[in-house]
Design a protein around this motif. Structure first.
Motif, PDB file in Angstrom:
ATOM      1  N   SER A  29       0.466  -1.126  -0.135  1.00 39.12           N
ATOM      2  CA  SER A  29       0.305  -0.108  -0.311  1.00 39.12           C
ATOM      3  C   SER A  29       1.065   1.504  -0.390  1.00 39.12           C
ATOM      4  O   SER A  29       0.469   2.051  -0.670  1.00 39.12           O
ATOM      5  CB  SER A  29      -1.118  -0.073   0.853  1.00 39.12           C
ATOM      6  N   ASP A  49       9.327   4.038   7.790  1.00 35.14           N
ATOM      7  CA  ASP A  49       8.670   2.699   8.040  1.00 35.14           C
ATOM      8  C   ASP A  49       9.427   2.460   8.341  1.00 35.14           C
ATOM      9  O   ASP A  49      10.544   2.088   9.160  1.00 35.14           O
ATOM     10  CB  ASP A  49       9.548   1.521   6.076  1.00 35.14           C
ATOM     11  N   ASN A  57       4.929  -6.695   5.624  1.00 35.75           N
ATOM     12  CA  ASN A  57       4.325  -7.605   6.118  1.00 35.75           C
ATOM     13  C   ASN A  57       4.647  -9.169   4.938  1.00 35.75           C
ATOM     14  O   ASN A  57       3.883 -10.522   4.666  1.00 35.75           O
ATOM     15  CB  ASN A  57       3.310  -8.040   6.247  1.00 35.75           C
ATOM     16  N   HIS A  58       5.342  -8.905   4.084  1.00 37.31           N
ATOM     17  CA  HIS A  58       5.649  -9.838   2.264  1.00 37.31           C
ATOM     18  C   HIS A  58       7.206 -10.338   3.291  1.00 37.31           C
ATOM     19  O   HIS A  58       8.477  -9.035   2.805  1.00 37.31           O
ATOM     20  CB  HIS A  58       6.044  -9.319   1.449  1.00 37.31           C
ATOM     21  N   ILE A  74       1.547 -15.826  -3.747  1.00 39.49           N
ATOM     22  CA  ILE A  74       1.362 -16.296  -5.211  1.00 39.49           C
ATOM     23  C   ILE A  74       0.507 -15.008  -5.388  1.00 39.49           C
ATOM     24  O   ILE A  74      -0.050 -13.655  -4.783  1.00 39.49           O
ATOM     25  CB  ILE A  74       0.227 -17.468  -5.634  1.00 39.49           C
ATOM     26  N   ALA A 388       3.157  -9.881  14.767  1.00 43.85           N
ATOM     27  CA  ALA A 388       1.392  -9.911  15.367  1.00 43.85           C
ATOM     28  C   ALA A 388       1.147  -8.574  14.119  1.00 43.85           C
ATOM     29  O   ALA A 388       1.073  -8.782  13.063  1.00 43.85           O
ATOM     30  CB  ALA A 388       1.964  -8.688  16.249  1.00 43.85           C
ATOM     31  N   ARG A 419      -3.768  -2.716   4.519  1.00 44.96           N
ATOM     32  CA  ARG A 419      -4.620  -3.561   5.182  1.00 44.96           C
ATOM     33  C   ARG A 419      -4.723  -3.383   6.873  1.00 44.96           C
ATOM     34  O   ARG A 419      -5.538  -2.962   7.333  1.00 44.96           O
ATOM     35  CB  ARG A 419      -3.180  -5.020   4.881  1.00 44.96           C
ATOM     36  N   ALA A 429      -2.348  -8.383  -3.190  1.00 47.26           N
ATOM     37  CA  ALA A 429      -1.419  -7.173  -3.382  1.00 47.26           C
ATOM     38  C   ALA A 429      -2.147  -6.762  -4.399  1.00 47.26           C
ATOM     39  O   ALA A 429      -1.978  -5.425  -4.902  1.00 47.26           O
ATOM     40  CB  ALA A 429      -0.182  -7.832  -4.113  1.00 47.26           C
ATOM     41  N   SER A 432      -4.837  -4.539  -3.095  1.00 47.80           N
ATOM     42  CA  SER A 432      -3.994  -3.527  -1.824  1.00 47.80           C
ATOM     43  C   SER A 432      -3.616  -2.715  -2.474  1.00 47.80           C
ATOM     44  O   SER A 432      -4.304  -1.491  -2.446  1.00 47.80           O
ATOM     45  CB  SER A 432      -2.969  -4.384  -1.261  1.00 47.80           C
TER      46      SER A 432
HETATM   47  C1  LIG Z   1      -0.051 -14.627   5.779  1.00 49.97           C
HETATM   48  C2  LIG Z   1       0.504 -13.632   4.473  1.00 49.97           C
HETATM   49  C3  LIG Z   1      -0.192 -14.183   3.845  1.00 49.97           C
HETATM   50  C4  LIG Z   1      -0.181 -13.491   1.926  1.00 49.97           C
HETATM   51  N1  LIG Z   1       0.042 -14.212   0.438  1.00 49.97           N
HETATM   52  C5  LIG Z   1      -0.718 -12.989  -0.512  1.00 49.97           C
HETATM   53  C6  LIG Z   1      -0.350 -13.899  -1.489  1.00 49.97           C
HETATM   54  O1  LIG Z   1      -0.434 -14.931  -1.057  1.00 49.97           O
HETATM   55  N2  LIG Z   1      -0.627 -13.251  -2.717  1.00 49.97           N
HETATM   56  C7  LIG Z   1      -0.990 -11.830  -2.656  1.00 49.97           C
HETATM   57  O2  LIG Z   1      -0.872 -11.222  -3.662  1.00 49.97           O
HETATM   58  N3  LIG Z   1      -1.507 -11.518  -1.583  1.00 49.97           N
HETATM   59  C8  LIG Z   1      -0.891 -11.751  -0.286  1.00 49.97           C
HETATM   60  N4  LIG Z   1      -1.052 -11.374   0.855  1.00 49.97           N
HETATM   61  C9  LIG Z   1      -1.635 -10.143   1.374  1.00 49.97           C
HETATM   62  C10 LIG Z   1      -0.846  -8.991   0.861  1.00 49.97           C
HETATM   63  O3  LIG Z   1       0.394  -9.448   0.896  1.00 49.97           O
HETATM   64  C11 LIG Z   1      -1.439  -7.966   1.292  1.00 49.97           C
HETATM   65  O4  LIG Z   1      -2.944  -7.395   0.369  1.00 49.97           O
HETATM   66  C12 LIG Z   1      -0.608  -6.518   1.305  1.00 49.97           C
HETATM   67  O5  LIG Z   1       1.136  -6.839   1.906  1.00 49.97           O
HETATM   68  C13 LIG Z   1      -0.838  -5.330   2.486  1.00 49.97           C
HETATM   69  O6  LIG Z   1       0.579  -4.254   2.621  1.00 49.97           O
HETATM   70  P1  LIG Z   1       0.339  -3.276   3.210  1.00 49.97           P
HETATM   71  O7  LIG Z   1       0.865  -2.326   2.668  1.00 49.97           O
HETATM   72  O8  LIG Z   1      -1.194  -2.510   3.609  1.00 49.97           O
HETATM   73  O9  LIG Z   1       0.410  -3.586   4.671  1.00 49.97           O
HETATM   74  P2  LIG Z   1       1.087  -4.702   5.554  1.00 49.97           P
HETATM   75  O10 LIG Z   1       2.124  -4.871   4.742  1.00 49.97           O
HETATM   76  O11 LIG Z   1       0.425  -5.495   6.056  1.00 49.97           O
HETATM   77  O12 LIG Z   1       1.916  -3.976   6.054  1.00 49.97           O
HETATM   78  C14 LIG Z   1       1.676  -2.448   5.868  1.00 49.97           C
HETATM   79  C15 LIG Z   1       3.174  -1.260   7.114  1.00 49.97           C
HETATM   80  O13 LIG Z   1       2.690  -1.374   8.830  1.00 49.97           O
HETATM   81  C16 LIG Z   1       3.539  -1.727   9.409  1.00 49.97           C
HETATM   82  N5  LIG Z   1       2.700  -2.700  10.748  1.00 49.97           N
HETATM   83  C17 LIG Z   1       2.121  -4.228   9.899  1.00 49.97           C
HETATM   84  N6  LIG Z   1       2.265  -5.031  10.909  1.00 49.97           N
HETATM   85  C18 LIG Z   1       3.324  -4.648  11.555  1.00 49.97           C
HETATM   86  C19 LIG Z   1       4.020  -4.999  13.057  1.00 49.97           C
HETATM   87  N7  LIG Z   1       2.806  -6.719  13.148  1.00 49.97           N
HETATM   88  N8  LIG Z   1       4.435  -4.070  13.776  1.00 49.97           N
HETATM   89  C20 LIG Z   1       4.824  -3.110  13.523  1.00 49.97           C
HETATM   90  N9  LIG Z   1       3.733  -1.950  11.715  1.00 49.97           N
HETATM   91  C21 LIG Z   1       3.931  -3.274  11.740  1.00 49.97           C
HETATM   92  C22 LIG Z   1       4.669  -1.692   9.207  1.00 49.97           C
HETATM   93  O14 LIG Z   1       5.074  -0.429   9.106  1.00 49.97           O
HETATM   94  C23 LIG Z   1       4.844  -1.678   7.682  1.00 49.97           C
HETATM   95  O15 LIG Z   1       5.223  -2.156   6.101  1.00 49.97           O
HETATM   96  C24 LIG Z   1      -0.605 -12.274   2.432  1.00 49.97           C
HETATM   97  C25 LIG Z   1      -0.357 -11.594   3.841  1.00 49.97           C
HETATM   98  C26 LIG Z   1      -0.374 -12.246   4.727  1.00 49.97           C
HETATM   99  C27 LIG Z   1      -0.451 -11.633   6.232  1.00 49.97           C
END
Ligand SMILES: Cc1cc2nc3c(=O)[nH]c(=O)nc-3n(C[C@H](O)[C@H](O)[C@H](O)COP(=O)(O)OP(=O)(O)OC[C@H]3O[C@@H](n4cnc5c(N)ncnc54)[C@H](O)[C@@H]3O)c2cc1C
Length: 445
Positions: A29, A49, A57-58, A74, A388, A419, A429, A432
């Motif tokens: 995101s 970050d 969380n990748h 995937i 977490a 997310r 992804a 997102s």
């Molecule tokens: C286990 C899992 C499997 C997945 N499998 C797939 C897949 O196979 N294919 C696919 O396309 N998508 C998959 N996804 C979903 C996809 O990865 C998400 O849509 C995407 O990662 C969300 O990105 P984001 O930037 O919104 O949030 P995130 O990457 O969750 O987090 C954004 C930011 O928030 C902060 N943050 C998050 N968690 C914490 C924490 N615990 N403590 C402190 N800071 C934190 C960090 O700064 C992080 O960079 C999966 C997700 C997970 C969790």
């Protein structure tokens, strides 16, 4: 802050560095937000970050030739993410994944439901019971106030239990199915109504099979996510973005029409701040308190290597049985090849169901697969991870509370999305990307 625009914090006087926009979080995101803002004409963008890596969380882990990740694997070649970062495409590994599930009867069978194994193999009496319970639910259990009632209406309580769907939903949502908000159940479990609707079944039977081009499934590169997302970082940097990773974010203050983010050794400011980090963390930075911490699932990922008879052929298995805290396992060796003739895989375990203990997660998994005849041979735990905030828990009222908290952040000046920032179970992804694009196209109220 003094009149010259200087800060006195932690006995360090720091000059305020101004940016066109600041993005909190370098996950999908955050990366997409930065790319959208660049396309909108923002030039100096700072992406901050607390993690020391890009991709949020990748998260992956390599060890002794094995390459694991926490469960995210995937991707597709028609993902809108690639419109922002086309350099990623050649780095993925093309794969042809197949899925199956372990059902409560101990069979590896079709995911998400098998008419043959879950219904017809049950014997005449049970088949009559299953169909009677569907008719009963459609006629007399029409109220849909939570996820359980939604699923029961469509497939009846008998099949809901027999297929293991109820047990899987509990793992998927991280809470008892009765406590899950109906709106979110509708959104996330749409496939149940689509498959169980008689109207849809008839339409499907008469529809000509569509042989259009299909998208290609791809796995992350064996080298891991940092190798993959380096290309995205380079593209954003070429266009003027700057990354500050492993950041110590301390406070966000409102100063006139700008937000000032205090980091350990610098103060950065912008009139536009996009937050993709967990809502409660953004609230804390801004000194806000919406009065409730949203519940989330802690994900334990167990990294195993294996030699022996695994008892199934598909690379991805979902746990629909009534026992075991694990949700899904993914055989990476099916995609990347064996290491020293050993297979290797990740098991995703819902930490909340196992006291967030890696030891308990491991022994629960070992006992469960042993009881079901899976992994007969040498199974070795190579490593693990505990995360977490891995998934939001959609207990009743959570979505409303998240919306209120985001509104409060917006009133402060922080646009919260993604997310984490949107408390939104974005399964891919792709989701997102689409949601970040949509959020940033909206005019700011
Ligand atoms: C286990 C899992 C499997 C997945 N499998 C797939 C897949 O196979 N294919 C696919 O396309 N998508 C998959 N996804 C979903 C996809 O990865 C998400 O849509 C995407 O990662 C969300 O990105 P984001 O930037 O919104 O949030 P995130 O990457 O969750 O987090 C954004 C930011 O928030 C902060 N943050 C998050 N968690 C914490 C924490 N615990 N403590 C402190 N800071 C934190 C960090 O700064 C992080 O960079 C999966 C997700 C997970 C969790």
């Amino acid at each position: 802050m003094n009149d010259a625009g200087h800060y006195a914090a932690n006995d360090v006087i720091a000059e305020v560095e101004r940016f066109d926009a600041i993005v909190l979080g370098a996950g999908i995101s955050g990366l997409v937000s930065a790319s959208v803002l660049q396309k909108q004409g923002y030039q100096r963008i700072l992406i901050v970050d607390t993690y020391g890596h890009v991709g949020g969380n990748h998260i992956d882990w390599s060890h002794g030739g094995y390459t694991f990740d926490i469960g995210s694997l995937i991707f597709q070649d028609d993902s809108p993410l690639l419109a922002h970062f086309p350099e990623l495409l050649p780095l993925y590994v093309p794969i042809e994944p197949t899925w199956a599930r372990l059902n409560p009867q101990g069979m590896i069978t079709a995911y998400p439901i098998s008419v043959r194994d879950d219904i017809f193999s049950a014997g005449v009496t049970e088949v009559v019971r299953i169909f009677s319970s569907v008719i009963f639910a459609r006629l007399f259990q029409r109220k849909m106030r939570n996820a359980k009632e939604f699923a029961r209406y469509w497939i009846g309580s008998r099949l809901l239990h027999r297929s293991g769907l109820e047990s899987y939903m509990k793992r998927f949502y991280g809470a008892a199915v009765e406590s899950i908000d109906i709106d979110l159940a509708r959104k996330r479990m749409l496939w149940i109504s689509e498959h169980a609707s008689l109207k849809n079944q008839i339409a499907r039977a008469f529809r000509r099979s569509h042989k259009g081009p299909k998208n290609r499934q791809m796995a992350r590169p064996k080298e891991g996510f940092q190798f993959l997302y380096r290309a995205a970082v380079e593209r954003l940097e070429r266009r003027g973005a700057e990354f500050h990773l492993a950041a110590d974010m301390q406070t966000i203050r409102k100063v006139h029409d700008q937000l000032h983010l205090q980091l350990q050794d610098r103060v950065v400011a912008s009139h536009r701040v996009i937050s993709t980090i967990p809502i409660h963390m953004a609230e804390k930075l801004c000194g806000l308190d919406s009065g409730r911490k949203l519940e989330t699932i802690t994900l334990i990922s167990l990294y195993f290597s294996f030699s022996g008879n695994r008892g199934f052929s598909q690379p991805i298995i979902y746990n629909f049985s009534h026992q075991g805290a694990w949700k899904r396992l993914t055989m990476y060796s099916d995609f990347y090849g064996r290491v020293d003739d050993r297979e290797y895989f990740t098991v995703e375990v819902i930490g909340n169901q196992i006291g967030c203990s890696i030891e308990r997660a491991e022994s629960d998994f070992r006992d469960h697969v042993h009881a079901n005849g899976l992994f007969e041979g040498d199974l070795k735990l190579e490593g693990s991870d505990m995360l977490a905030e891995a998934y939001p828990i959609y207990s009743k009222g959570a979505a409303g509370h998240a919306a209120q908290a985001m509104q409060q952040l917006l009133a402060f000046g922080l646009e919260s999305l993604g997310r984490q920032g949107g408390f939104n179970y974005q399964p891919t992804a792709r989701a997102s990307t689409v949601e970040a694009e949509a959020a940033l196209q909206k005019p700011i109220p």
